[in-house]
Scaffold this motif. Structure first.
Motif, PDB file in Angstrom:
ATOM      1  N   LYS A 350       3.273 -23.078  14.952  1.00 33.04           N
ATOM      2  CA  LYS A 350       2.284 -23.347  15.990  1.00 33.04           C
ATOM      3  C   LYS A 350       1.236 -24.274  15.395  1.00 33.04           C
ATOM      4  CE  LYS A 350       0.734 -20.367  18.925  1.00 33.04           C
ATOM      5  NZ  LYS A 350       0.103 -19.187  19.554  1.00 33.04           N
ATOM      6  N   LEU A 351       1.093 -25.460  15.972  1.00 31.69           N
ATOM      7  CA  LEU A 351       0.230 -26.480  15.394  1.00 31.69           C
ATOM      8  C   LEU A 351      -1.223 -26.015  15.309  1.00 31.69           C
ATOM      9  CD1 LEU A 351      -0.086 -29.325  14.280  1.00 31.69           C
ATOM     10  CD2 LEU A 351      -0.383 -30.145  16.642  1.00 31.69           C
ATOM     11  N   ASP A 352      -1.719 -25.341  16.345  1.00 26.83           N
ATOM     12  CA  ASP A 352      -3.116 -24.921  16.303  1.00 26.83           C
ATOM     13  C   ASP A 352      -3.367 -23.894  15.207  1.00 26.83           C
ATOM     14  OD1 ASP A 352      -1.581 -23.053  17.620  1.00 26.83           O
ATOM     15  OD2 ASP A 352      -3.146 -22.484  19.034  1.00 26.83           O
ATOM     16  N   GLU A 353      -2.376 -23.028  14.923  1.00 23.54           N
ATOM     17  CA  GLU A 353      -2.525 -22.057  13.842  1.00 23.54           C
ATOM     18  C   GLU A 353      -2.479 -22.745  12.476  1.00 23.54           C
ATOM     19  OE1 GLU A 353      -3.315 -19.050  13.808  1.00 23.54           O
ATOM     20  OE2 GLU A 353      -2.839 -18.145  15.742  1.00 23.54           O
ATOM     21  N   VAL A 354      -1.656 -23.789  12.357  1.00 26.37           N
ATOM     22  CA  VAL A 354      -1.619 -24.539  11.102  1.00 26.37           C
ATOM     23  C   VAL A 354      -2.952 -25.230  10.866  1.00 26.37           C
ATOM     24  CG1 VAL A 354      -0.551 -26.472   9.890  1.00 26.37           C
ATOM     25  CG2 VAL A 354       0.876 -24.851  11.144  1.00 26.37           C
ATOM     26  N   MET A 355      -3.497 -25.862  11.915  1.00 24.45           N
ATOM     27  CA  MET A 355      -4.748 -26.606  11.773  1.00 24.45           C
ATOM     28  C   MET A 355      -5.941 -25.691  11.536  1.00 24.45           C
ATOM     29  SD  MET A 355      -3.625 -29.623  11.882  1.00 24.45           S
ATOM     30  CE  MET A 355      -5.186 -30.507  11.925  1.00 24.45           C
ATOM     31  N   SER A 356      -5.837 -24.450  11.980  1.00 27.79           N
ATOM     32  CA  SER A 356      -6.963 -23.522  11.823  1.00 27.79           C
ATOM     33  C   SER A 356      -7.162 -23.106  10.368  1.00 27.79           C
ATOM     34  CB  SER A 356      -6.743 -22.272  12.683  1.00 27.79           C
ATOM     35  OG  SER A 356      -5.720 -21.451  12.135  1.00 27.79           O
ATOM     36  N   GLY A 357      -6.088 -23.151   9.583  1.00 29.68           N
ATOM     37  CA  GLY A 357      -6.179 -22.751   8.184  1.00 29.68           C
ATOM     38  C   GLY A 357      -6.281 -21.260   7.958  1.00 29.68           C
ATOM     39  N   ASN A 358      -5.948 -20.461   8.975  1.00 31.38           N
ATOM     40  CA  ASN A 358      -6.078 -19.002   8.865  1.00 31.38           C
ATOM     41  C   ASN A 358      -4.825 -18.304   8.349  1.00 31.38           C
ATOM     42  OD1 ASN A 358      -8.756 -18.957   9.800  1.00 31.38           O
ATOM     43  ND2 ASN A 358      -8.084 -18.971  11.944  1.00 31.38           N
ATOM     44  N   ASN A 363       3.671 -18.931  10.817  1.00 34.65           N
ATOM     45  CA  ASN A 363       3.860 -20.310  10.360  1.00 34.65           C
ATOM     46  C   ASN A 363       4.838 -20.253   9.189  1.00 34.65           C
ATOM     47  OD1 ASN A 363       2.287 -21.703  12.196  1.00 34.65           O
ATOM     48  ND2 ASN A 363       0.417 -21.413  11.002  1.00 34.65           N
TER      49      ASN A 363
END
Length: 542
Positions: A350-358, A363
């Motif tokens: 999931k791109l938004d989860e990757v970008m969030s850094g959490n 992922n």
């Protein structure tokens, strides 16, 4: 019932193969990393060979090289008639060629491994006896069959693996033999049909490998053999492989009488494209599904066996119950006899989860980077190879354990499963019949806590055979989490090649292993002396 559908599917596909005849082909049996005589010649600019799909088809390599010369490795072969002793040393043990009208060829060879060793205070040994049959019938059909029977006393860490998983690495189920030994057997084989210049159909019981490295994050030969039906299409600069396979899930080690293991199916697509003279791009996708789930018996899902679909939409359309793995394979040949290579694997994303850094648990990705060079620095038969791999926690796993990316309690990709970083390197040199092989491996692997009982069990994402629903949280997952374990392997061996036709050799070697974490600190040094035919890979560096 389960094998019937697999054979019916293969028969239906083969019935479409009424095309122009082509030369009979055989797959290379030389799959030992240490003694493979074929792969060294393939990494050349512009030869338009597909090096990432193994075992190799010898008829395709024959268009560029004399495969018999590659197998012989410039070693002496007597001219004229050979008696039985000369055949043992120089050629197939038994060979029959009938080319007057039907172009029939059959050869029979022994397969064996007689090994003695020592692991600290344990005396180890392996006693493998087997035989292989191979050949071709006319211009379209080729075949291979082999049977191996084994008894062994393994080093302590391998024996612990067998005790925990119920299988010998890469060689199937084992039963006890004597006080410390294991008894196991294996059979492999295939029947291959060339339907024309472009298309080949194969049904077999064996292993497959996708990649240019020693390891593979897509599909490797790490696990036990399995039944499969495979179609390969090769045209222009493209090769496309479609494979249906049946895998076994070991849900419990102890069986009651003749109780059967649950099983599952896997469908694989792999498209390899040689772009120009130096670059190759491979696209990979697979889906694993249970033969029977909570909705009842599924068998072979017809929605997956269509060779030109993308699996993720098809899997979503049936309710997303299955395990989809996708990936890339890249190769670049910078100069003669060398290659940079890499892989990327993605299980979920999931791109938004990757970008969030959490560090979201799902992922699930990994990558590999590697380099190899044959005839390194211009020194004939000096080969080097090094590669680095890392895979995030929970990759290859699934909420339902049966649909993990594994077979017979072993991983279908990297032997460490997931939640690891690994660096592994090799130096090999051959002079005449002498082979020197050096190996160094360093890995960090996040394992599950050994002291947790069943009620307190938490999965940290390294064991792909447990449900990923047993994780402790949804975020904050990093490589090496859990019981952080350091694994160091060092190995050296020197071998004398007797018969290049079946890789018969005498070998002496040493392996040092250091396995440590907060709960264990295990160090061992193992010595071996072997008389063997080295045709297959078995991975003991874990």
């Amino acid at each position: 019932m389960r094998n019937r559908k697999l054979l019916v599917a293969a028969t239906l596909v083969a019935s479409l193969s009424l095309l122009q005849p082509a030369d009979a082909q055989q797959y290379s049996k030389y799959n030992s990393f240490e003694f493979d005589p074929i792969v060294r010649a393939l990494y050349q600019p512009g030869n338009n060979l597909h090096t990432s799909v193994k075992p190799y088809r010898l008829d395709q390599i024959e268009k560029h090289y004399n495969t018999d010369s590659l197998i012989r490795r410039d070693l002496y072969k007597p001219e004229g008639h050979m008696n039985i002793w000369k055949r043992i040393i120089h050629d197939d043990l038994i060979k029959w060629d009938y080319k007057e009208s039907d172009n029939i060829s059959v050869s029979i060879n022994p397969y064996f491994n007689f090994e003695l060793g020592k692991d600290d205070d344990r005396r180890t040994w392996v006693n493998t006896r087997g035989v292989s049959f191979e050949g071709h019938l006319g211009s379209k059909i080729s075949f291979f069959s082999a049977l191996y029977e084994n008894q062994a006393v393994f080093p302590y860490y391998v024996d612990e693996f067998v005790e925990t998983r119920g299988v010998v690495p890469g060689q199937g189920r084992a039963k006890t033999f004597g006080d410390e030994g294991r008894d196991f057997s294996q059979s492999t084989g295939y029947l291959s049909y060339n339907a024309g210049t472009w298309i080949n159909f194969t049904v077999g019981y064996g292993k497959n490998f996708i990649g240019d490295g020693y390891r593979s994050l897509l599909l490797s030969d790490n696990s036990y053999s399995y039944p499969y039906a495979k179609m390969t299409t090769t045209f222009l600069k493209v090769q496309y492989m479609v494979m249906l396979a049946q895998f076994t899930h070991i849900d419990k080690l102890e069986r009651l009488g003749d109780e059967r293991f649950p099983y599952k199916y896997g469908m694989f697509h792999y498209l390899d494209w040689n772009i120009g003279k130096r670059l190759s791009l491979g696209l990979f996708e697979s889906v694993i599904w249970a033969a029977e789930d909570e909705t009842g018996y599924r068998g072979i899902d017809m929605g997956y066996i269509i060779p030109v679909i993308i699996y993720r939409p098809a899997e979503y359309s049936v309710g997303s119950p299955d395990n989809v793995v996708m990936g890339l394979n890249l190769k670049y040949v910078p100069w003669k006899d060398a290659a940079f290579y890499g892989q990327f694997v993605m299980n979920e994303f999931k791109l938004d989860e990757v970008m969030s850094g959490n560090k979201w648990w799902a992922n699930k990705q990994g990558f590999m980077l590697g380099f190899k060079n044959y005839n390194f620095l211009g020194v004939k038969n000096l080969d080097v190879q090094t590669e680095y791999s890392q895979v995030r926690p929970f990759t290859y796993s699934h909420y339902s354990p049966i649909t993990n990316f594994g077979h017979f309690n072993q991983e279908l990709a990297h032997p460490l499963g997931a939640n690891f970083r690994e660096s592994i390197s090799f130096l090999k040199y051959r002079w005449n019949r002498w082979h020197l092989n050096l190996e160094a491996m360093y890995a960090i692997h996040g394992k599950d806590d050994l002291h947790f009982n069943d009620d307190n069990f938490i999965s940290w994402g390294g064991n792909i055979f447990v449900s990923n629903m047993l994780r402790y949280d949804s975020h904050g997952h990093v490589i090496g989490q859990g019981l952080k374990t350091r694994i160091i392997h060092g190995a050296a061996s020197v071998s004398f090649l007797i018969n290049p036709k079946n890789n018969m050799n005498i070998s002496a070697g040493v392996r040092m292993r250091d396995y440590s974490n907060d709960q264990q600190d295990l160090r061992s040094t193992m010595f071996t002396l072997a008389f063997r035919t080295s045709l297959n890979n078995f991975y003991y560096n874990f």
